[in-house]
Write an enzyme that holds these catalytic residues in place. Sequence first.
Site, PDB file in Angstrom:
ATOM      1  N   TYR A  23      -2.930  -0.594  10.068  1.00 32.39           N
ATOM      2  CA  TYR A  23      -2.890  -0.917   8.644  1.00 32.39           C
ATOM      3  C   TYR A  23      -1.507  -0.628   8.059  1.00 32.39           C
ATOM      4  O   TYR A  23      -0.952  -1.448   7.315  1.00 32.39           O
ATOM      5  CB  TYR A  23      -3.964  -0.118   7.907  1.00 32.39           C
ATOM      6  CG  TYR A  23      -4.050  -0.423   6.435  1.00 32.39           C
ATOM      7  CD1 TYR A  23      -4.634  -1.604   5.990  1.00 32.39           C
ATOM      8  CD2 TYR A  23      -3.563   0.465   5.484  1.00 32.39           C
ATOM      9  CE1 TYR A  23      -4.721  -1.898   4.641  1.00 32.39           C
ATOM     10  CE2 TYR A  23      -3.651   0.186   4.124  1.00 32.39           C
ATOM     11  CZ  TYR A  23      -4.221  -0.989   3.715  1.00 32.39           C
ATOM     12  OH  TYR A  23      -4.300  -1.273   2.372  1.00 32.39           O
ATOM     13  N   SER A  28       0.853  -1.199   0.000  1.00 26.16           N
ATOM     14  CA  SER A  28       0.000   0.000   0.000  1.00 26.16           C
ATOM     15  C   SER A  28       0.877   1.232   0.000  1.00 26.16           C
ATOM     16  O   SER A  28       2.046   1.187   0.418  1.00 26.16           O
ATOM     17  CB  SER A  28      -0.895  -0.005   1.250  1.00 26.16           C
ATOM     18  OG  SER A  28      -1.495   1.260   1.464  1.00 26.16           O
TER      19      SER A  28
END
Length: 254
Positions: A151, A138
């Site tokens: 995350y 990501s």
Amino acid sequence: MFRLEGKTAVITGAGSGIGKAVALLFARQGAEVHVVDLNDEACRSTVVEIESENGKAVAQVCNVTNQQEVKNTFEKIGKIDVLVNSAGVAHIGNVENTSEADFDRVYQVNVKGVYNCLQAAVSMMKQQGKGVILNLASIANNVGLPDRFAYSMSKGAVYAMTLSVARDYIKEGVRCNCISPARVHTPFVDGFLAQNYPGQEKEMYEKLSKTQPIGRMAKSEEVAHLILYLCSDEASFITGCDYPIDGGFIKLNN
């Protein structure tokens, strides 16, 4: 170009979102696709869609956080040429308001789940003398995002695992790369907006879209095409790399 005939591809999280888009595209390119997902209905729905286009697919209902379950599933498949680790969960929160339970949940899926699949697949690929792995990282492992503590931790781990596997198995013919998407329009995004901004979904969708310099979210299919390239024989000289697919977010958002 980018054909996958004769290849067996395992896609985790293939019941929806990016994983599903990858499964559909790989099948169109000639691969036998093993659709791995925890959700039985979503898993089989992807298989039905692939078969409706005369593609080859097998449903594999599997919890990637369970190491033995992953090993059993991969051994049943028998041969894996391509692994795409797409299964993952999101979480919103900073270090103070992220509970231990939330942290553990993100870790179990996004870190341990990837580790479980890597461990099971790499040993098979090593014996074959070849294989390709693509992990979903990501932009969160490249830049600091607000309220994405757990995350970001998990995706930073995915990036590090990618480099480690690429280094350790380069002489065994195993390539390992990852990609770093920015916001992608998936069912998760729609569900998040409906839950947190009822009645304001359209307004908030536009607001989130404009955080990318390009002015919109990515489509799952756009991400799938980058993954296809990196998993194809045309990308045979690429390993140990992270590819942003972010609408200019990392370099232009300042």
